[in-house]
Design an enzyme around this catalytic site. Structure first.
Site, mmCIF file in Angstrom:
data_model
loop_
_atom_site.group_PDB
_atom_site.id
_atom_site.type_symbol
_atom_site.label_atom_id
_atom_site.label_comp_id
_atom_site.label_asym_id
_atom_site.label_seq_id
_atom_site.Cartn_x
_atom_site.Cartn_y
_atom_site.Cartn_z
ATOM 1 N N HIS A 33 0.863 -1.180 0.000
ATOM 2 C CA HIS A 33 0.000 0.000 0.000
ATOM 3 C C HIS A 33 0.905 1.239 0.000
ATOM 4 O O HIS A 33 1.614 1.495 0.974
ATOM 5 C CB HIS A 33 -0.892 -0.050 1.247
ATOM 6 C CG HIS A 33 -1.818 1.094 1.406
ATOM 7 N ND1 HIS A 33 -3.081 1.128 0.842
ATOM 8 C CD2 HIS A 33 -1.684 2.262 2.068
ATOM 9 C CE1 HIS A 33 -3.674 2.257 1.168
ATOM 10 N NE2 HIS A 33 -2.839 2.974 1.903
ATOM 11 N N HIS A 66 -2.446 4.849 -2.787
ATOM 12 C CA HIS A 66 -3.458 5.641 -2.072
ATOM 13 C C HIS A 66 -3.059 7.110 -2.182
ATOM 14 O O HIS A 66 -2.153 7.564 -1.498
ATOM 15 C CB HIS A 66 -3.472 5.160 -0.610
ATOM 16 C CG HIS A 66 -4.396 5.922 0.287
ATOM 17 N ND1 HIS A 66 -4.329 5.842 1.664
ATOM 18 C CD2 HIS A 66 -5.422 6.768 0.010
ATOM 19 C CE1 HIS A 66 -5.268 6.612 2.190
ATOM 20 N NE2 HIS A 66 -5.936 7.186 1.216
ATOM 21 N N MET A 68 -3.468 10.643 -1.389
ATOM 22 C CA MET A 68 -4.060 11.648 -0.510
ATOM 23 C C MET A 68 -3.617 12.990 -1.075
ATOM 24 O O MET A 68 -2.674 13.630 -0.587
ATOM 25 C CB MET A 68 -3.556 11.432 0.920
ATOM 26 C CG MET A 68 -4.164 10.198 1.574
ATOM 27 S SD MET A 68 -3.254 9.656 3.026
ATOM 28 C CE MET A 68 -2.103 8.517 2.290
ATOM 29 N N MET A 137 -11.213 4.842 5.426
ATOM 30 C CA MET A 137 -10.162 5.248 6.366
ATOM 31 C C MET A 137 -10.658 5.013 7.791
ATOM 32 O O MET A 137 -11.734 5.488 8.162
ATOM 33 C CB MET A 137 -9.823 6.730 6.191
ATOM 34 C CG MET A 137 -9.098 7.095 4.907
ATOM 35 S SD MET A 137 -7.555 6.214 4.641
ATOM 36 C CE MET A 137 -6.597 6.707 6.072
ATOM 37 N N SER A 196 2.230 0.800 10.830
ATOM 38 C CA SER A 196 3.160 0.579 11.933
ATOM 39 C C SER A 196 3.141 -0.836 12.505
ATOM 40 O O SER A 196 4.191 -1.351 12.892
ATOM 41 C CB SER A 196 2.896 1.600 13.034
ATOM 42 O OG SER A 196 1.524 1.760 13.220
#
Ligand code: DX5
Ligand code: ZN
Length: 215
Positions: A33, A66, A68, A137, A196
């Site tokens: 991702h 993705h 943004m 999200m 993470s």
């Protein structure tokens, strides 16, 4: 239903490390991702099409981009070798969003639309004919390491209902750990993103399996 895991690039700090992360994940993860931030739609500015190109050249892992960003250069990401290009519903006018999604599909790349936690799932109703993927999200976009918003599981369920029997994948992004992964899959998610949790794990391979199977 296949339970797919897509580790994210956000915690990775250099291009060199990015390429080795992609290679390391090739066997255990389903997708990489790629978090692209423009410094406008979200505060931070991260990697772009140049890094996607380098990842494509050096790894076989499918690239789930993705974006943004308020006005992303769609062509650049397509040319760089993205397999999925996801745009934000909130980032542009609906007409622009639709024309961009059409452009992505025309290039035989999967087209995705993402919504932030404040946007109602139902807002995507008119967009469904143009997308292959919906990205929910589960944190505010902008950085990894935030806490999963519990309302997200219900939002996934809503998205699943909205999608019905259309061939549209549901992906969830932000704060995901094995504590919540199973309920997200059960609610209808097909792909879970993890920044993470996977990046910081002692064994990333094990972390991915834990996410896939839940706790
Ligand atoms: C947030 C990014 C996410 C992020 C996920 O803006 O879109 O993809 O990297 O990281 P975690 O799993 O740490 O929340
Ligand atoms: Zn993301």
């Amino acid at each position: 239903m296949v339970r797919k895991i897509a580790p994210s690039t956000d915690p990775v700090r250099s291009l060199e490390e990015l390429v080795s992360y992609a290679k390391e994940l090739e066997e255990s993860a389903d997708l990489l991702h790629v978090d692209v931030m423009d410094g406008e739609f979200v505060e931070r500015e991260t990697i772009g099409a140049r890094e996607v190109r380098a990842l494509r050249k050096n790894s076989l892992i499918p690239l789930d981009c993705h974006l943004m960003a308020l006005s992303p250069d769609i062509e650049a990401f397509i040319e760089a070798g993205a397999n999925i290009v996801t745009l934000h519903y909130e980032a542009m006018k609906k007409s622009k969003l639709i024309s961009n999604l059409k452009k992505i599909r025309k290039a035989k790349v999967l087209a995705g639309v993402s919504i932030v936690p404040e946007t109602e799932v139902g807002a995507l109703k008119d967009i469904l004919p143009y997308v292959d993927l919906i990205l929910i999200m589960s944190v505010e976009p902008g950085k990894s390491g935030q806490k999963f918003l519990d309302t997200s599981t219900e939002r996934v369920r809503e998205a699943k209902l909205l999608v019905g029997d259309k061939r549209i994948l549901i992906e969830v992004d932000g704060g995901i750990t094995p504590e919540v992964s199973s309920s997200l899959f059960e609610a209808g998610a097909d792909i879970l993103v993890s920044g993470s949790y996977v990046y910081n794990a002692r064994s990333r391979k094990e972390a991915i399996e834990l996410l896939r199977n839940g706790k």
